[in-house]
Design a protein around this motif. Structure first.
Motif, mmCIF file in Angstrom:
data_model
loop_
_atom_site.group_PDB
_atom_site.id
_atom_site.type_symbol
_atom_site.label_atom_id
_atom_site.label_comp_id
_atom_site.label_asym_id
_atom_site.label_seq_id
_atom_site.Cartn_x
_atom_site.Cartn_y
_atom_site.Cartn_z
ATOM 1 N N ILE A 33 0.867 -1.182 0.000
ATOM 2 C CA ILE A 33 0.000 0.000 0.000
ATOM 3 C C ILE A 33 0.903 1.232 0.000
ATOM 4 N N LYS A 34 0.624 2.172 -0.896
ATOM 5 C CA LYS A 34 1.421 3.397 -0.974
ATOM 6 C C LYS A 34 0.495 4.602 -0.792
ATOM 7 N N VAL A 35 0.897 5.474 0.111
ATOM 8 C CA VAL A 35 0.113 6.668 0.411
ATOM 9 C C VAL A 35 1.052 7.865 0.445
ATOM 10 N N VAL A 36 0.674 8.937 -0.247
ATOM 11 C CA VAL A 36 1.453 10.178 -0.234
ATOM 12 C C VAL A 36 0.711 11.192 0.628
ATOM 13 N N PRO A 37 1.295 11.678 1.717
ATOM 14 C CA PRO A 37 0.619 12.674 2.560
ATOM 15 C C PRO A 37 0.249 13.905 1.751
ATOM 16 N N SER A 38 -0.961 14.408 1.967
ATOM 17 C CA SER A 38 -1.452 15.571 1.229
ATOM 18 C C SER A 38 -1.999 16.597 2.205
ATOM 19 N N TYR A 39 -1.537 17.840 2.083
ATOM 20 C CA TYR A 39 -1.979 18.879 3.011
ATOM 21 C C TYR A 39 -3.433 19.279 2.773
ATOM 22 N N LYS A 40 -3.948 19.018 1.576
ATOM 23 C CA LYS A 40 -5.337 19.391 1.291
ATOM 24 C C LYS A 40 -6.311 18.549 2.119
ATOM 25 N N ASN A 41 -5.850 17.419 2.648
ATOM 26 C CA ASN A 41 -6.696 16.561 3.479
ATOM 27 C C ASN A 41 -6.453 16.767 4.964
ATOM 28 N N VAL A 42 -5.709 17.817 5.326
ATOM 29 C CA VAL A 42 -5.360 18.082 6.722
ATOM 30 C C VAL A 42 -6.036 19.372 7.163
ATOM 31 N N ASP A 43 -6.488 19.400 8.418
ATOM 32 C CA ASP A 43 -7.101 20.599 8.990
ATOM 33 C C ASP A 43 -6.032 21.674 9.158
ATOM 34 N N PRO A 44 -6.128 22.800 8.432
ATOM 35 C CA PRO A 44 -5.079 23.832 8.519
ATOM 36 C C PRO A 44 -5.017 24.509 9.878
ATOM 37 N N ALA A 45 -6.075 24.412 10.675
ATOM 38 C CA ALA A 45 -6.062 25.027 12.006
ATOM 39 C C ALA A 45 -5.272 24.208 13.005
ATOM 40 N N SER A 46 -5.051 22.929 12.722
ATOM 41 C CA SER A 46 -4.330 22.070 13.654
ATOM 42 C C SER A 46 -2.878 21.863 13.266
ATOM 43 N N LEU A 47 -2.552 22.090 11.989
ATOM 44 C CA LEU A 47 -1.193 21.815 11.524
ATOM 45 C C LEU A 47 -0.903 22.689 10.312
ATOM 46 N N SER A 48 0.216 23.415 10.359
ATOM 47 C CA SER A 48 0.600 24.240 9.215
ATOM 48 C C SER A 48 1.323 23.389 8.178
ATOM 49 N N LEU A 49 1.442 23.933 6.981
ATOM 50 C CA LEU A 49 2.122 23.213 5.912
ATOM 51 C C LEU A 49 3.587 22.980 6.263
ATOM 52 N N ASP A 50 4.245 23.975 6.855
ATOM 53 C CA ASP A 50 5.657 23.813 7.241
ATOM 54 C C ASP A 50 5.815 22.720 8.295
ATOM 55 N N GLN A 84 5.461 19.294 6.715
ATOM 56 C CA GLN A 84 6.652 18.907 5.967
ATOM 57 C C GLN A 84 7.774 18.471 6.898
ATOM 58 N N ILE A 85 7.885 19.117 8.064
ATOM 59 C CA ILE A 85 8.892 18.697 9.040
ATOM 60 C C ILE A 85 8.582 17.293 9.559
ATOM 61 N N ILE A 86 7.317 17.054 9.910
ATOM 62 C CA ILE A 86 6.931 15.770 10.490
ATOM 63 C C ILE A 86 7.054 14.641 9.477
ATOM 64 N N THR A 87 6.630 14.895 8.234
ATOM 65 C CA THR A 87 6.618 13.838 7.213
ATOM 66 C C THR A 87 7.859 13.847 6.332
ATOM 67 N N GLN A 88 8.835 14.691 6.676
ATOM 68 C CA GLN A 88 10.052 14.812 5.862
ATOM 69 C C GLN A 88 9.695 15.156 4.421
ATOM 70 N N ASN A 89 9.000 16.315 4.298
ATOM 71 C CA ASN A 89 8.613 16.871 2.996
ATOM 72 C C ASN A 89 7.697 15.935 2.207
ATOM 73 N N GLY A 90 6.739 15.338 2.907
ATOM 74 C CA GLY A 90 5.747 14.518 2.226
ATOM 75 C C GLY A 90 6.277 13.215 1.703
ATOM 76 N N LYS A 91 7.151 12.592 2.463
ATOM 77 C CA LYS A 91 7.728 11.316 2.051
ATOM 78 C C LYS A 91 6.641 10.257 1.888
ATOM 79 N N GLU A 92 6.716 9.476 0.816
ATOM 80 C CA GLU A 92 5.715 8.456 0.533
ATOM 81 C C GLU A 92 5.697 7.384 1.623
ATOM 82 N N LEU A 93 4.482 6.989 2.029
ATOM 83 C CA LEU A 93 4.308 5.964 3.048
ATOM 84 C C LEU A 93 4.044 4.628 2.371
#
Length: 342
Positions: free
Chosen positions: A46-63, A66-75
């Motif tokens: 199973i391959k999943v690419v983290p996407s900021y459009k599916n994240v609540d912007p009030a709980s987590l910023s884009l920056d 990217q820090i947490i996921t290492q710039n959207g590293k594929e899962l």
């Protein structure tokens, strides 16, 4: 003939009537949630690419994402059923490259914690057992110099309130570990304003172990909620992903219903907060006249198919069998024998 007592008079009708079908006094159960197997071929992962459009912007910023996921590293998750052994349930598996799931016993294994570089322990435990310190890992955490947190709930019904807190604790820890390793740049000035300089050669990423008694239910629910909140997965995707990583995870119907409700809460929060941010950035959207509301249609109008809705778009046009040809049902029947006098 002696008169009947009031209690006997009240009980008499019950002898004459019986339910026509089995029934229960409890509320009806919601439909069971079936988690289908992922559509993969030839044992593909199973391959999943983290996407900021599916994240609540009030709980987590884009920056921060990217820090947490290492710039959207594929899962990537491979099917663990192909090489799963019973003993694997006694250890922990990496659900993400920084997030592990396992039983309480592994949280007391000092050597395992050192070998895997764990920096945060998150215990999901029954609040009624908190005082007994059955899952207390504070001594182990203090000995190894790592952080320990507890998510105490009395049952699954309290987990939905604990999900945001657990997600926030994990994210705050990951960001804290990252920012604590910001170094001086070439000019000797401390990086400011989020523009941090990281020594990649010596950087050590934070790693989190989430656990409960078995590592298969309460803690698994927290990790699934984390995948939905931070990685933007749906409830079904998150369940499939975590099952590929830790095959022994077992979600009962109550926990699945809870996670489904949490998915709907996340979707609502994401929509509202993105609308608020767009309003602040671009101004309020133009208003349009509100169409007049029509009254609710009765069953007769529904059956006739009257109204302005097209038959192909009418939701009842595909469901007429629910009304047509249905046999009459009487919930109670009279059990008294009918006698005829001549």
């Amino acid at each position: 003939m002696l008169p009947m007592s009031p209690s006997s008079a009240m009980e008499t009708p019950r002898r004459f009537f019986a339910p026509a079908a089995p029934y229960s006094r409890r509320p009806p159960s919601p439909p069971a949630i079936i988690i289908p197997g992922p559509v993969v071929y030839n044992n593909e992962p199973i391959k999943v690419v983290p996407s900021y459009k599916n994240v609540d912007p009030a709980s987590l910023s884009l920056d921060d994402l990217q820090i947490i996921t290492q710039n959207g590293k594929e899962l990537i998750a491979h099917d663990s059923a192909t090489n799963w052994a019973y003993e694997n349930r006694r250890t922990a598996q990496p659900i993400l490259d920084y997030l592990y799931l396992g039983p309480a016993s592994i949280a007391r294994d000092r050597q395992w914690l050192r070998d895997n570089g764990i920096t945060l322990l998150v215990a999901a435990r029954d609040s009624r057992m908190a005082g007994l310190r059955l899952m207390g890992v504070d001594r182990v955490a203090k000995e190894l110099g790592i952080q320990a947190e507890h998510i105490d709930v009395s049952g699954h019904h309290e987990l939905i309130r604990a999900f945001p807190m657990a997600v926030r604790k994990i994210n705050d820890h990951m960001l804290s570990v990252y920012r604590s390793q910001a170094v001086r740049d070439d000019e000797g000035a401390r990086a400011q304003g989020g523009d941090m300089v990281i020594d990649k050669a010596n950087f050590k990423r934070g790693r989190v172990l989430v656990f409960c008694e078995t590592g298969n239910d309460r803690s698994a629910g927290i990790v699934i909620a984390y995948l939905m909140s931070v990685m933007g997965m749906s409830m079904v995707q998150a369940c499939q992903f975590i099952h590929f990583r830790r095959f022994c995870v077992s979600l009962d119907e109550e926990l699945k219903q809870l996670l489904k409700n949490y998915e709907e809460i996340l979707a609502a929060q994401r929509t509202v907060h993105r609308h608020e941010m767009d309003t602040v950035a671009h101004g309020p959207a133009p208003s349009f006249p509100t169409p007049a509301k029509k009254g609710k249609r009765g069953i007769e109008e529904t059956m006739r198919g009257d109204g302005d809705d097209d038959e192909m778009t009418d939701p009842f046009s595909m469901d007429r069998d629910r009304y047509i040809g249905r046999e009459a049902f009487v919930p109670f029947v009279d059990t008294r024998e009918v006698t005829t006098e001549y």
